[in-house]
Design an enzyme around this catalytic site. Structure first.
Site, PDB file in Angstrom:
ATOM      1  N   ASN A  63     -11.283 -20.153  49.982  1.00  0.00           N
ATOM      2  CA  ASN A  63     -10.797 -20.207  51.365  1.00  0.00           C
ATOM      3  C   ASN A  63      -9.344 -20.678  51.252  1.00  0.00           C
ATOM      4  O   ASN A  63      -9.028 -21.838  51.423  1.00  0.00           O
ATOM      5  CB  ASN A  63     -11.630 -21.187  52.199  1.00  0.00           C
ATOM      6  CG  ASN A  63     -13.081 -20.727  52.285  1.00  0.00           C
ATOM      7  OD1 ASN A  63     -13.363 -19.543  52.457  1.00  0.00           O
ATOM      8  ND2 ASN A  63     -14.008 -21.657  52.131  1.00  0.00           N
ATOM      9  N   LYS A  96     -22.106 -13.155  43.530  1.00  0.00           N
ATOM     10  CA  LYS A  96     -22.894 -14.388  43.344  1.00  0.00           C
ATOM     11  C   LYS A  96     -24.206 -14.057  42.641  1.00  0.00           C
ATOM     12  O   LYS A  96     -24.728 -12.954  42.780  1.00  0.00           O
ATOM     13  CB  LYS A  96     -23.174 -15.055  44.691  1.00  0.00           C
ATOM     14  CG  LYS A  96     -21.943 -15.763  45.271  1.00  0.00           C
ATOM     15  CD  LYS A  96     -22.281 -16.657  46.452  1.00  0.00           C
ATOM     16  CE  LYS A  96     -21.005 -17.306  46.990  1.00  0.00           C
ATOM     17  NZ  LYS A  96     -21.250 -18.217  48.139  1.00  0.00           N
ATOM     18  N   HIS A 152     -32.651 -21.740  51.744  1.00  0.00           N
ATOM     19  CA  HIS A 152     -31.727 -22.081  52.821  1.00  0.00           C
ATOM     20  C   HIS A 152     -32.377 -22.921  53.916  1.00  0.00           C
ATOM     21  O   HIS A 152     -32.206 -22.681  55.102  1.00  0.00           O
ATOM     22  CB  HIS A 152     -31.120 -20.812  53.433  1.00  0.00           C
ATOM     23  CG  HIS A 152     -29.627 -20.942  53.568  1.00  0.00           C
ATOM     24  ND1 HIS A 152     -29.038 -21.956  54.285  1.00  0.00           N
ATOM     25  CD2 HIS A 152     -28.611 -20.204  53.070  1.00  0.00           C
ATOM     26  CE1 HIS A 152     -27.725 -21.830  54.216  1.00  0.00           C
ATOM     27  NE2 HIS A 152     -27.435 -20.783  53.470  1.00  0.00           N
ATOM     28  N   GLU A 193     -16.833 -14.887  56.055  1.00  0.00           N
ATOM     29  CA  GLU A 193     -16.782 -16.201  56.704  1.00  0.00           C
ATOM     30  C   GLU A 193     -15.401 -16.478  57.298  1.00  0.00           C
ATOM     31  O   GLU A 193     -14.831 -17.547  57.119  1.00  0.00           O
ATOM     32  CB  GLU A 193     -17.180 -17.298  55.710  1.00  0.00           C
ATOM     33  CG  GLU A 193     -18.584 -17.102  55.180  1.00  0.00           C
ATOM     34  CD  GLU A 193     -19.091 -18.217  54.271  1.00  0.00           C
ATOM     35  OE1 GLU A 193     -20.290 -18.501  54.330  1.00  0.00           O
ATOM     36  OE2 GLU A 193     -18.286 -18.776  53.511  1.00  0.00           O
ATOM     37  N   GLU A 210     -21.001 -14.881  39.611  1.00  0.00           N
ATOM     38  CA  GLU A 210     -20.489 -16.174  40.082  1.00  0.00           C
ATOM     39  C   GLU A 210     -21.646 -17.141  40.255  1.00  0.00           C
ATOM     40  O   GLU A 210     -22.598 -16.864  40.981  1.00  0.00           O
ATOM     41  CB  GLU A 210     -19.745 -15.978  41.412  1.00  0.00           C
ATOM     42  CG  GLU A 210     -19.182 -17.264  41.990  1.00  0.00           C
ATOM     43  CD  GLU A 210     -18.445 -17.048  43.316  1.00  0.00           C
ATOM     44  OE1 GLU A 210     -17.644 -16.091  43.433  1.00  0.00           O
ATOM     45  OE2 GLU A 210     -18.694 -17.841  44.254  1.00  0.00           O
ATOM     46  N   ARG A 245     -29.183 -10.516  55.955  1.00  0.00           N
ATOM     47  CA  ARG A 245     -27.975 -10.949  55.251  1.00  0.00           C
ATOM     48  C   ARG A 245     -28.049 -10.639  53.761  1.00  0.00           C
ATOM     49  O   ARG A 245     -27.031 -10.326  53.130  1.00  0.00           O
ATOM     50  CB  ARG A 245     -27.779 -12.459  55.479  1.00  0.00           C
ATOM     51  CG  ARG A 245     -26.624 -13.007  54.702  1.00  0.00           C
ATOM     52  CD  ARG A 245     -26.371 -14.462  55.001  1.00  0.00           C
ATOM     53  NE  ARG A 245     -25.557 -15.053  53.947  1.00  0.00           N
ATOM     54  CZ  ARG A 245     -25.315 -16.343  53.818  1.00  0.00           C
ATOM     55  NH1 ARG A 245     -25.820 -17.200  54.693  1.00  0.00           N
ATOM     56  NH2 ARG A 245     -24.569 -16.793  52.838  1.00  0.00           N
ATOM     57  N   ASP A 269     -27.000 -17.255  48.679  1.00  0.00           N
ATOM     58  CA  ASP A 269     -25.950 -18.252  48.497  1.00  0.00           C
ATOM     59  C   ASP A 269     -26.368 -19.434  47.642  1.00  0.00           C
ATOM     60  O   ASP A 269     -26.611 -20.510  48.174  1.00  0.00           O
ATOM     61  CB  ASP A 269     -25.488 -18.750  49.873  1.00  0.00           C
ATOM     62  CG  ASP A 269     -24.152 -19.456  49.806  1.00  0.00           C
ATOM     63  OD1 ASP A 269     -23.549 -19.461  48.720  1.00  0.00           O
ATOM     64  OD2 ASP A 269     -23.706 -19.987  50.830  1.00  0.00           O
ATOM     65  N   GLU A 298     -13.655 -28.461  48.484  1.00  0.00           N
ATOM     66  CA  GLU A 298     -14.789 -27.907  49.223  1.00  0.00           C
ATOM     67  C   GLU A 298     -16.010 -27.902  48.313  1.00  0.00           C
ATOM     68  O   GLU A 298     -15.957 -27.423  47.183  1.00  0.00           O
ATOM     69  CB  GLU A 298     -14.452 -26.486  49.697  1.00  0.00           C
ATOM     70  CG  GLU A 298     -15.553 -25.880  50.540  1.00  0.00           C
ATOM     71  CD  GLU A 298     -15.054 -24.791  51.486  1.00  0.00           C
ATOM     72  OE1 GLU A 298     -13.848 -24.732  51.784  1.00  0.00           O
ATOM     73  OE2 GLU A 298     -15.898 -23.993  51.940  1.00  0.00           O
ATOM     74  N   ARG A 299     -17.078 -28.496  48.802  1.00  0.00           N
ATOM     75  CA  ARG A 299     -18.329 -28.628  48.043  1.00  0.00           C
ATOM     76  C   ARG A 299     -18.122 -29.419  46.749  1.00  0.00           C
ATOM     77  O   ARG A 299     -18.813 -29.178  45.751  1.00  0.00           O
ATOM     78  CB  ARG A 299     -18.942 -27.263  47.742  1.00  0.00           C
ATOM     79  CG  ARG A 299     -19.055 -26.344  48.946  1.00  0.00           C
ATOM     80  CD  ARG A 299     -19.738 -26.977  50.120  1.00  0.00           C
ATOM     81  NE  ARG A 299     -19.808 -26.092  51.289  1.00  0.00           N
ATOM     82  CZ  ARG A 299     -20.309 -26.466  52.454  1.00  0.00           C
ATOM     83  NH1 ARG A 299     -20.767 -27.701  52.637  1.00  0.00           N
ATOM     84  NH2 ARG A 299     -20.350 -25.626  53.463  1.00  0.00           N
ATOM     85  N   GLU A 310     -24.064 -27.907  45.507  1.00  0.00           N
ATOM     86  CA  GLU A 310     -24.078 -27.891  46.973  1.00  0.00           C
ATOM     87  C   GLU A 310     -25.504 -27.879  47.525  1.00  0.00           C
ATOM     88  O   GLU A 310     -25.804 -28.560  48.494  1.00  0.00           O
ATOM     89  CB  GLU A 310     -23.308 -26.655  47.464  1.00  0.00           C
ATOM     90  CG  GLU A 310     -23.357 -26.464  48.972  1.00  0.00           C
ATOM     91  CD  GLU A 310     -22.612 -25.220  49.441  1.00  0.00           C
ATOM     92  OE1 GLU A 310     -21.995 -24.533  48.600  1.00  0.00           O
ATOM     93  OE2 GLU A 310     -22.652 -24.937  50.656  1.00  0.00           O
TER      94      GLU A 310
HETATM   95  C1  BDP Z   1     -20.912 -21.265  50.595  1.00  0.00           C
HETATM   96  C2  BDP Z   1     -20.222 -22.553  50.864  1.00  0.00           C
HETATM   97  C3  BDP Z   1     -18.850 -22.372  51.464  1.00  0.00           C
HETATM   98  C4  BDP Z   1     -18.062 -21.384  50.631  1.00  0.00           C
HETATM   99  C5  BDP Z   1     -18.834 -20.093  50.502  1.00  0.00           C
HETATM  100  C6  BDP Z   1     -18.166 -19.104  49.568  1.00  0.00           C
HETATM  101  O1  BDP Z   1     -21.033 -23.294  51.753  1.00  0.00           O
HETATM  102  O2  BDP Z   1     -18.233 -23.631  51.511  1.00  0.00           O
HETATM  103  O3  BDP Z   1     -16.810 -21.157  51.200  1.00  0.00           O
HETATM  104  O4  BDP Z   1     -20.094 -20.344  49.949  1.00  0.00           O
HETATM  105  O5  BDP Z   1     -18.686 -18.922  48.484  1.00  0.00           O
HETATM  106  O6  BDP Z   1     -21.963 -21.541  49.722  1.00  0.00           O
HETATM  107  O7  BDP Z   1     -17.156 -18.511  49.910  1.00  0.00           O
END
Ligand code: BDP
Length: 675
Positions: free
Chosen positions: A189, A339, A495, A270, A366, A315, A344, A146-147, A372
């Protein structure tokens, strides 16, 4: 005189050993260079780690290096991982309290020499400022990442645990060389299956390979695993059967991996399951898991990246609102992983307000090393300045012993970096992306290191001692992140990316189900103005920062210009400090971003013949892609903003190549890294 000559000769030999001729290089060796040394090294002790340390020195340093002696010593000031390298008579001595500390000392000496230092004069002493320095792999069990923009996952789950690809060793070695001491193998995930017996055995095989290099394995845990794997009816953290299941699971893992680091958990975020599904808090969930690993010395990294798709508040405020009130309730082996910014991983964000606001909770920062939101593998964006900027930011909170002002780095027990590593020959999709892995490790060890010094030492080790190459490459790197900020949207815009895959511009997107999925939610532009009002008249997110910081953010005049539109909604005619309108200043930043990329490409062209042809050509092609795409960002963004504000482009600026409809019609399929 003789000394000087001798030093020059050593330097020359080293240069030859390190740089080699400019022949084709696929980047596999990273910053570690090729073997070619033959230094004389003696070791007191024979642990696998000390033997590795000695081998590293022998292969990296030439025969005329002063003899080197490695030894463990008692020196409380060094802690468990700190090292000291010093001259003792005619010998260079590398000391540490533990084997891995000695290994770090060996890599420090190699780094010192290969970035131009004189081995005979080496006097190095360093202890890490942050205890846990972790890569987070978002790698899936099917091999996708992922990413991820550097190919498939490095972990070949299918042939593990039997086959231990030599590449796993090379991976561990590279990490040890920059002080990374842990790795989370699988995606946040997470699939419950990664905690099943066969996958524990696979993880254990990797842990065996990594152990001598001082690297512990961690796993992302799916909170509902007791249901999926254990057949329980619930994953409620307050249910004793659930706690017992996790306890047994932890015991099982520690039987296979005695130094297992612990679990990383993405809960109630998510769509992931979590304690909130049962009305329990994040602390309830984290503490239950913490109890399971505590007898074994493990930790729980519990992510604060939560925002509910049912919550209408800004958010950017949600993680703080959920977590700050829980300060003091987390077990001592829980680390809340935050983060770097409140949304994000954008090209620029303010720091997350949770740093400094949870004094009774252990925290991790983080970062995303994978790009990404910074142009994937093809765009050059050196993230040293991004990491350093966040780590150095004052939290505004005053703590005992830190009256002068606490920085984000001061609040940390751990630093996590979302890995950019895959199975590409060059590991990270591009040579310059290797620098982001490198800079992450160096800054996690010492957040006070200047990003530029890191760029220079990386360039010296990666390309060799040619000063022109080091100067030019590091200067390109230092301007690169700001260039991305400029062509994607300056002054704190964020974003604005095309949805889901986040490749390219999509500031006009406004038709997705949830408001905060849409770029228009973040920029709030219309005929009159642009930006997100996070002051008292808006979402009041600024109130989540310490009073001294919040007071400055309350007014646009005292808000750092690079974060202006993150915190304020302003008219297009707003006067910037230099007298220009906001519109003019913003528009010109797009031009500056494109110009910077073109300049980077020109600078790189001057290194043709000085960098090996294979890596030179790839970087050149990628800079050509970046030039094209920076222009695409510029043109599409300007077309969109002018469609809203009706203003002409500032004097002398070129019109976008296409109309807005053309940019809106661009769609991409099979984009790498999209989940
Ligand atoms: C977002 C990403 C997603 C990640 C999420 C995360 O788009 O793929 O699952 O963060 O950090 O930036 O959990």
């Amino acid at each position: 005189m003789f000394r000087t000559l001798r030093r020059m000769a050593v330097g020359l030999l080293l240069a030859m050993a390190v740089a080699g001729p400019a022949h084709a290089d696929d980047g596999y060796r990273l910053w570690l260079g090729s073997a070619g040394g033959n230094a004389s090294v003696t070791v007191e002790g024979n642990s696998p780690t000390l033997i590795l340390a000695a081998d590293e020195l022998r292969r990296a340093l030439p025969a005329n290096t002063p003899p080197i002696r490695l030894a463990r010593v008692k020196d409380a000031g060094l802690g468990n991982e700190g090292y000291a390298v010093r001259r003792s008579g005619s010998t260079l001595v590398i000391n540490g309290q533990t084997d891995v500390a000695v290994l770090y000392g060996a890599f420090a000496l190699i780094r010192h020499v290969r970035s131009g230092g004189d081995p005979a004069q080496a006097s190095l002493r360093s202890t890490p400022r942050v205890a846990l320095r972790l890569l987070n792999h978002w790698d899936n069990l099917d091999g996708s990442v992922e990413r991820g923009y550097a190919g498939q996952s490095l972990w070949d789950w299918w042939t593990l645990p039997d086959y231990r690809d030599p590449r796993y060793t090379d991976y561990a070695r590279a990490n040890a060389s920059i002080g990374v001491n842990g790795t989370v193998l699988n995606n946040v995930n997470a699939k419950a299956e990664s905690l099943s017996a066969p996958y524990i055995a696979k993880a254990a095989a990797l842990a065996d390979v990594f152990r001598p290099w001082g690297i512990r394995v961690y796993l992302s845990a799916r909170f509902s695993a007791p249901i999926e794997l254990g057949g329980l009816k619930t994953a409620d953290p307050r249910d004793p059967a659930v706690a017992a299941w996790w306890q047994a699971k932890a015991d099982e893992i520690y039987r296979a991996i005695p130094d297992f680091g612990g679990f990383l958990v993405k809960a109630n975020s998510e769509g992931q399951p979590g304690p909130r599904d049962y009305g329990a808090s994040h602390a309830d969930g984290a503490n239950m898991l913490a109890a399971a690993v505590k007898p074994h010395g493990g930790v729980i990294l519990w992510r604060a990246f939560v925002y509910a798709d049912s919550d209408p508040t800004d958010r950017a405020k949600q993680a703080y609102a959920e977590f700050q009130p829980l300060d003091g309730q987390f077990a001592s082996n829980v680390i809340v992983q935050v983060k770097n910014g409140p949304i994000d991983f954008q090209p620029r964000e303010p720091v997350h307000p949770l740093f400094g606001a949870m004094p009774r909770t252990r925290l991790a920062a983080e970062f995303q090393i994978t790009k990404e939101y910074l142009g994937f593998a093809t765009h050059l964006a050196y993230l040293g300045p991004l990491f350093a900027e966040a780590l150095d930011t004052p939290t505004g909170h005053v703590t005992q012993g830190n009256e002068a002002g606490q920085t984000v780095a001061d609040t940390l027990t751990a630093v996590s970096g979302v890995s950019n590593i895959g199975r590409d020959r060059d590991w990270t999709g591009s040579t310059f992306n290797q620098a982001n892995w490198y800079a992450f490790g160096r800054l996690a060890w010492d957040p006070t290191l200047p990003a530029q010094a890191i760029a220079r030492e990386w360039a010296a080790q990666t390309f060799g001692p040619d000063a022109r190459v080091i100067d030019t490459a590091s200067a390109m790197m230092m301007r690169s992140r700001e260039a991305v900020v400029d062509y994607t949207g300056a002054f704190g815009l964020a974003h604005l990316f095309s949805s889901d895959h986040h490749y390219g511009p999509g500031p006009w997107i406004d038709d997705l189900k949830r408001p905060e999925w849409n770029p228009v939610y973040y920029h709030r532009a219309d005929r009159n103005g642009i930006g997100f009002d996070r002051t008292r008249t808006g979402s009041n997110a600024i109130a989540q920062y310490a009073p001294a910081i919040a007071a400055r953010l309350a007014r646009p005049e005292t808000t750092p210009p690079e974060l202006l539109l993150w915190f304020h909604h302003l008219p297009w005619e707003w006067r910037m400090a230099d007298g220009r309108t906001l519109w003019e200043a913003l528009a010109r930043r797009y031009d500056r971003g494109v110009a910077e990329v073109m300049a980077m490409r020109r600078d790189w062209a001057t290194l043709k013949g000085r960098v090996d042809p294979e890596r030179w050509a790839k970087a050149d092609t990628y800079l050509a892609i970046q030039t094209r795409e920076a222009k695409w960002w510029r043109d599409s963004s300007l077309a969109y903003w002018t469609s809203l504000n009706g203003l002409p482009l500032p004097q002398g600026m070129a019109a976008p190549e296409h109309d807005l409809a053309w940019y809106k019609a661009q769609h991409f399929t099979h984009v790498p890294g999209a989940p």
